[in-house]
Design a protein around this motif. Sequence first.
Motif, PDB file in Angstrom:
ATOM      1  N   TRP A   1       0.827  -1.220   0.000  1.00 26.21           N
ATOM      2  CA  TRP A   1       0.000   0.000   0.000  1.00 26.21           C
ATOM      3  C   TRP A   1       0.852   1.256   0.000  1.00 26.21           C
ATOM      4  N   ARG A   2       0.261   2.347  -0.489  1.00 23.76           N
ATOM      5  CA  ARG A   2       0.739   3.729  -0.347  1.00 23.76           C
ATOM      6  C   ARG A   2      -0.436   4.543   0.165  1.00 23.76           C
TER       7      ARG A   2
ATOM      8  N   ASP B   1      -0.280  -0.694  -3.892  1.00 19.51           N
ATOM      9  CA  ASP B   1       1.046  -0.503  -4.475  1.00 19.51           C
ATOM     10  C   ASP B   1       1.844  -1.752  -4.119  1.00 19.51           C
TER      11      ASP B   1
ATOM     12  N   GLY C   1       4.851  -1.050  -2.102  1.00 16.05           N
ATOM     13  CA  GLY C   1       4.721  -0.060  -1.036  1.00 16.05           C
ATOM     14  C   GLY C   1       4.637  -0.660   0.353  1.00 16.05           C
TER      15      GLY C   1
ATOM     16  N   THR D   1       5.832   8.178   1.350  1.00 18.48           N
ATOM     17  CA  THR D   1       4.897   7.115   0.956  1.00 18.48           C
ATOM     18  C   THR D   1       3.473   7.641   0.768  1.00 18.48           C
TER      19      THR D   1
END
Length: 188
Positions: free
Chosen positions: A31-32, A51, A54, A143
């Motif tokens: 993730w972001r 992501d 991420g 991020t």
Amino acid sequence: MSGAFFFGYGSLVNRGTHHFTPLHPATAHGWRRAWRCTDAREAAFLTAVPDPDGTLLGMIAHVPADDWAALDEREAAYDRLGAGLKITHEAPGVAELALYAIAPERMRGPSDAHPLLLSYLDVVVQGYLLEYGVEGAEHFFATTDGWDCPILDDRAAPRYPRAQRLGDPERAVVDRHLARLGSRRIAA
């Protein structure tokens, strides 16, 4: 207490904005963050976006009384996601773990009519500074996408309902990163 927990990656990181306990550091993989808007709120707010490369530093908190319905109501602008999450943590007794994110079909980019509130950003960064230090705040900025959005400078009269008082060093961290990113502030 049962094992129902949720992952926070924004204001939840700041313990001064809520009463969720226990609270434990955690990392969400895949993730972001992004600044986005929906019809559910006037101002832009954070969401998690997929992501594959991420990672997000954040906190996991126990769902009070295991009442997902009440938490879903509090997080009404988001969808609760639970299946397939990869979140690492050292919290004991976590049986169920969710993350809240805006559904892609409901999100749009911030605008002058729907800016990011500086008072909200201040709260988030203060939480990262307190939980993860300067490196955590830097990770937050690195991020998170959408720094080209307008930022409403409401520090003098915060519009964010859970606004916190920041010290000069905390405000300096926020201001330094916004200047580095070329973010545009608009007057309240």
